[in-house]
Each structure stands twice: as structure tokens, then as C-alpha cells.
Design a protein around this motif. Structure first.
Motif, mmCIF file in Angstrom:
data_model
loop_
_atom_site.group_PDB
_atom_site.id
_atom_site.type_symbol
_atom_site.label_atom_id
_atom_site.label_comp_id
_atom_site.label_asym_id
_atom_site.label_seq_id
_atom_site.Cartn_x
_atom_site.Cartn_y
_atom_site.Cartn_z
ATOM 1 N N ASP A 14 -44.222 -60.896 -8.985
ATOM 2 C CA ASP A 14 -44.366 -60.639 -7.772
ATOM 3 C C ASP A 14 -43.225 -60.097 -7.026
ATOM 4 O O ASP A 14 -43.063 -59.318 -6.144
ATOM 5 C CB ASP A 14 -45.120 -61.861 -6.809
ATOM 6 C CG ASP A 14 -46.565 -62.139 -7.371
ATOM 7 O OD1 ASP A 14 -47.189 -61.278 -7.664
ATOM 8 O OD2 ASP A 14 -46.936 -63.198 -6.920
ATOM 9 N N ALA A 18 -42.509 -56.698 -5.207
ATOM 10 C CA ALA A 18 -42.064 -56.279 -3.763
ATOM 11 C C ALA A 18 -40.769 -55.395 -3.668
ATOM 12 O O ALA A 18 -40.694 -54.941 -2.709
ATOM 13 C CB ALA A 18 -41.754 -57.864 -3.222
ATOM 14 N N GLU A 19 -39.861 -55.818 -4.524
ATOM 15 C CA GLU A 19 -38.578 -54.755 -4.576
ATOM 16 C C GLU A 19 -39.186 -53.379 -4.858
ATOM 17 O O GLU A 19 -38.494 -52.553 -4.161
ATOM 18 C CB GLU A 19 -37.645 -55.125 -5.735
ATOM 19 C CG GLU A 19 -37.254 -56.430 -5.359
ATOM 20 C CD GLU A 19 -36.128 -56.780 -6.574
ATOM 21 O OE1 GLU A 19 -36.084 -56.076 -7.561
ATOM 22 O OE2 GLU A 19 -35.828 -58.256 -6.677
ATOM 23 N N ALA A 22 -40.807 -51.888 -1.795
ATOM 24 C CA ALA A 22 -39.448 -51.667 -0.589
ATOM 25 C C ALA A 22 -38.905 -50.455 -0.841
ATOM 26 O O ALA A 22 -38.678 -49.921 -0.101
ATOM 27 C CB ALA A 22 -39.028 -52.997 -0.618
#
Length: 59
Positions: A14, A18-19, A22
Motif C-alpha cells: 500500500d 501510494a508513492e 503521487a
């Protein structure tokens, strides 16, 4: 209901997902801006014609 990982077909932890999301946020924003442009009067620089190589040359 399918999760985001299943929809986009990735197997990342996760935090790493998310990185990655982004990192591509700016690209997604640019694509959204491009999709709002009215290009009806603009002619493309390149016109793709897959049949071009099959046409006989008139010499």
C-alpha cells in the motif's frame, strides 16, 4: 467490490502504491487539462494511415 490494485493490475504494498500514484498525479492533471482543449479547428501534425504502405506507387 474490486480494489484499486485489482483494477489496475499491480501487486505493490500500500505505501509503495501510494508513492507511485503521487508521482503520477501531475501527469494525470496535465491529461485532464489537455482533454478540455477544443481542437476542432486544429489539424494534426501527423496523420496515421495504416494502409499507406500497402498502396501501389504511381510512377
Amino acid at each position: 467490490m474490486m480494489g484499486l490494485k485489482e483494477i489496475i493490475g499491480v501487486d505493490l504494498p500500500d505505501a509503495e502504491l501510494a508513492e507511485e500514484l503521487a508521482a503520477f498525479a501531475d501527469i494525470a492533471a496535465a491529461i485532464r487539462r489537455l482533454r478540455t482543449l477544443d481542437l476542432t479547428e486544429i489539424h494534426p501534425v501527423v496523420i496515421y494511415d495504416p494502409t499507406l504502405s500497402y498502396r501501389s506507387r504511381a510512377s
